[in-house]
Design a protein around this motif. Sequence first.
Motif, mmCIF file in Angstrom:
data_model
loop_
_atom_site.group_PDB
_atom_site.id
_atom_site.type_symbol
_atom_site.label_atom_id
_atom_site.label_comp_id
_atom_site.label_asym_id
_atom_site.label_seq_id
_atom_site.Cartn_x
_atom_site.Cartn_y
_atom_site.Cartn_z
ATOM 1 N N ARG A 91 0.823 -1.208 0.000
ATOM 2 C CA ARG A 91 0.000 0.000 0.000
ATOM 3 C C ARG A 91 0.855 1.254 0.000
ATOM 4 N NH1 ARG A 91 -5.538 -0.804 3.412
ATOM 5 N NH2 ARG A 91 -6.226 -2.704 2.385
ATOM 6 N N CYS A 92 1.929 1.252 0.791
ATOM 7 C CA CYS A 92 2.819 2.413 0.803
ATOM 8 C C CYS A 92 3.467 2.611 -0.561
ATOM 9 C CB CYS A 92 3.886 2.245 1.881
ATOM 10 S SG CYS A 92 3.260 2.348 3.573
ATOM 11 N N ALA A 93 3.839 1.513 -1.209
ATOM 12 C CA ALA A 93 4.466 1.620 -2.528
ATOM 13 C C ALA A 93 3.483 2.165 -3.560
ATOM 14 C CB ALA A 93 4.981 0.247 -2.964
ATOM 15 N N ILE A 94 2.220 1.729 -3.500
ATOM 16 C CA ILE A 94 1.226 2.217 -4.460
ATOM 17 C C ILE A 94 0.956 3.695 -4.253
ATOM 18 C CG2 ILE A 94 -1.156 1.988 -5.242
ATOM 19 C CD1 ILE A 94 -1.037 -0.956 -4.506
ATOM 20 N N ILE A 95 0.857 4.129 -2.996
ATOM 21 C CA ILE A 95 0.615 5.542 -2.717
ATOM 22 C C ILE A 95 1.797 6.383 -3.189
ATOM 23 C CG2 ILE A 95 0.404 7.223 -0.841
ATOM 24 C CD1 ILE A 95 -1.409 5.260 0.573
ATOM 25 N N ALA A 96 3.026 5.891 -2.954
ATOM 26 C CA ALA A 96 4.201 6.603 -3.462
ATOM 27 C C ALA A 96 4.183 6.662 -4.979
ATOM 28 C CB ALA A 96 5.474 5.910 -2.974
ATOM 29 N N TRP A 97 3.728 5.603 -5.626
ATOM 30 C CA TRP A 97 3.584 5.541 -7.081
ATOM 31 C C TRP A 97 2.620 6.631 -7.562
ATOM 32 C CZ3 TRP A 97 1.390 0.416 -9.602
ATOM 33 C CH2 TRP A 97 1.163 0.623 -10.955
ATOM 34 N N ILE A 98 1.459 6.742 -6.911
ATOM 35 C CA ILE A 98 0.448 7.716 -7.327
ATOM 36 C C ILE A 98 0.951 9.148 -7.123
ATOM 37 C CG2 ILE A 98 -1.867 8.590 -6.826
ATOM 38 C CD1 ILE A 98 -2.599 5.691 -6.005
ATOM 39 N N ILE A 99 1.570 9.402 -5.966
ATOM 40 C CA ILE A 99 2.046 10.752 -5.673
ATOM 41 C C ILE A 99 3.169 11.145 -6.626
ATOM 42 C CG2 ILE A 99 3.223 12.162 -3.934
ATOM 43 C CD1 ILE A 99 1.633 10.735 -1.820
ATOM 44 N N THR A 100 4.039 10.194 -6.971
ATOM 45 C CA THR A 100 5.114 10.482 -7.922
ATOM 46 C C THR A 100 4.544 10.861 -9.284
ATOM 47 O OG1 THR A 100 6.614 8.954 -6.786
ATOM 48 C CG2 THR A 100 7.169 9.568 -9.047
ATOM 49 N N GLY A 101 3.551 10.099 -9.742
ATOM 50 C CA GLY A 101 2.915 10.433 -11.012
ATOM 51 C C GLY A 101 2.238 11.787 -10.977
ATOM 52 N N SER A 102 1.565 12.096 -9.869
ATOM 53 C CA SER A 102 0.899 13.392 -9.741
ATOM 54 C C SER A 102 1.915 14.526 -9.716
ATOM 55 C CB SER A 102 0.045 13.422 -8.471
ATOM 56 O OG SER A 102 -0.939 12.408 -8.487
ATOM 57 N N ALA A 103 3.055 14.307 -9.044
ATOM 58 C CA ALA A 103 4.083 15.338 -8.977
ATOM 59 C C ALA A 103 4.695 15.609 -10.349
ATOM 60 C CB ALA A 103 5.170 14.924 -7.987
ATOM 61 N N MET A 104 4.802 14.588 -11.165
ATOM 62 C CA MET A 104 5.342 14.771 -12.516
ATOM 63 C C MET A 104 4.443 15.661 -13.370
ATOM 64 S SD MET A 104 6.643 10.911 -13.381
ATOM 65 C CE MET A 104 6.970 11.350 -15.097
ATOM 66 N N ALA A 105 3.151 15.670 -13.051
ATOM 67 C CA ALA A 105 2.199 16.445 -13.844
ATOM 68 C C ALA A 105 2.114 17.899 -13.417
ATOM 69 C CB ALA A 105 0.813 15.808 -13.761
ATOM 70 N N ALA A 110 0.853 7.497 -15.131
ATOM 71 C CA ALA A 110 1.386 6.823 -13.948
ATOM 72 C C ALA A 110 0.416 6.925 -12.779
ATOM 73 C CB ALA A 110 2.733 7.436 -13.573
ATOM 74 N N ALA A 111 -0.152 8.114 -12.549
ATOM 75 C CA ALA A 111 -1.094 8.286 -11.438
ATOM 76 C C ALA A 111 -2.337 7.431 -11.629
ATOM 77 C CB ALA A 111 -1.472 9.758 -11.300
ATOM 78 N N LEU A 112 -2.890 7.433 -12.832
ATOM 79 C CA LEU A 112 -4.075 6.615 -13.094
ATOM 80 C C LEU A 112 -3.756 5.128 -12.975
ATOM 81 C CD1 LEU A 112 -5.665 8.512 -16.136
ATOM 82 C CD2 LEU A 112 -6.490 8.440 -13.777
ATOM 83 N N GLY A 113 -2.543 4.736 -13.395
ATOM 84 C CA GLY A 113 -2.146 3.341 -13.235
ATOM 85 C C GLY A 113 -2.064 2.945 -11.775
ATOM 86 N N GLY A 114 -1.557 3.843 -10.937
ATOM 87 C CA GLY A 114 -1.500 3.559 -9.513
ATOM 88 C C GLY A 114 -2.880 3.446 -8.887
ATOM 89 N N VAL A 115 -3.786 4.341 -9.274
ATOM 90 C CA VAL A 115 -5.162 4.274 -8.757
ATOM 91 C C VAL A 115 -5.825 2.968 -9.190
ATOM 92 C CG1 VAL A 115 -7.455 5.330 -8.846
ATOM 93 C CG2 VAL A 115 -5.422 6.779 -8.675
ATOM 94 N N PHE A 116 -5.602 2.585 -10.451
ATOM 95 C CA PHE A 116 -6.177 1.329 -10.942
ATOM 96 C C PHE A 116 -5.629 0.130 -10.159
ATOM 97 C CE2 PHE A 116 -5.574 -2.428 -13.613
ATOM 98 C CZ PHE A 116 -6.886 -2.744 -13.920
ATOM 99 N N PHE A 117 -4.310 0.131 -9.915
ATOM 100 C CA PHE A 117 -3.706 -1.005 -9.217
ATOM 101 C C PHE A 117 -4.203 -1.088 -7.780
ATOM 102 C CE2 PHE A 117 0.070 -3.343 -7.472
ATOM 103 C CZ PHE A 117 -0.151 -4.512 -8.185
ATOM 104 N N TRP A 118 -4.373 0.070 -7.119
ATOM 105 C CA TRP A 118 -4.937 0.098 -5.762
ATOM 106 C C TRP A 118 -6.332 -0.524 -5.756
ATOM 107 C CZ3 TRP A 118 -3.426 2.084 -0.884
ATOM 108 C CH2 TRP A 118 -4.461 2.250 0.037
ATOM 109 N N SER A 119 -7.164 -0.106 -6.718
ATOM 110 C CA SER A 119 -8.530 -0.621 -6.791
ATOM 111 C C SER A 119 -8.538 -2.108 -7.133
ATOM 112 C CB SER A 119 -9.323 0.161 -7.842
ATOM 113 O OG SER A 119 -9.329 1.543 -7.551
#
Length: 230
Positions: free
Chosen positions: A25-39, A178-187
């Motif tokens: 879960r921590c890795a997925i959240i870091a994944w989503i935040i990283t993608g959001s930061a890139m945008a 990347a952010a959408l991929g992280g949200v999808f993987f979490w779900s």
Amino acid sequence: MKEGNVIIAFLMSCAVGLQAMNRVRCAIIAWIITGSAMAVTGEVHFVLIGFVFQLISQFAECSRAVMGEVVLGGGGLKLDPLSYTLFVAPTCLAVLIVGNAVTWDPTIPGAFAMWWPYIVPSALLAFVLNILVASIIKELSAVDFMLAGVCKDIAIVLFSAAFFREVVTSVQAVGFIAALGGVFFWSYLKAAPDSAAASFAARLLQMPLEDCKVPNEKTSLMPSASSTKV
């Protein structure tokens, strides 16, 4: 900073027992935040007072969402969205009345008389939005509500790019994906905790699969009566 609401809500949910912290879960959240930061693009101009106010508002928003989840589903009250809004709305009204009294302008009544055809529909839309927010938090969780906010922000940017010709750079596009991929993987992990993807993620992070699956925000943290019988 806004996308940091995801991790703030997650940490608050873990603190009150609504979520269980693990490596996946921590890795997925870091994944989503990283993608959001890139945008995120634009001039970086740090202002301390703005940073402090933004941080306070984020903690307040995440606290509201987590407490809403407790009241709506996890705290025994199990209020429906309409009842929840009935309790929350008067508090918001009291705060707005105080703010309006402090910043009162004598031209406000005349402005309201001129713009009421727009203000009244806007107020009705705000009421519907509050009901939808409560419904999402009740049916999903506070963390999922924040993830839905990430998807909403991406949808707004894409809508602006499609209809108003706003420029979206390649780095932003990669961040959105990347952010959408992280949200999808979490779900996906919530919907299919026994899937091959969940097993692979657990093995990759050297974590037992059982820790990846349970508990989640819908899992009771108290043992049931049947499980305690000998």
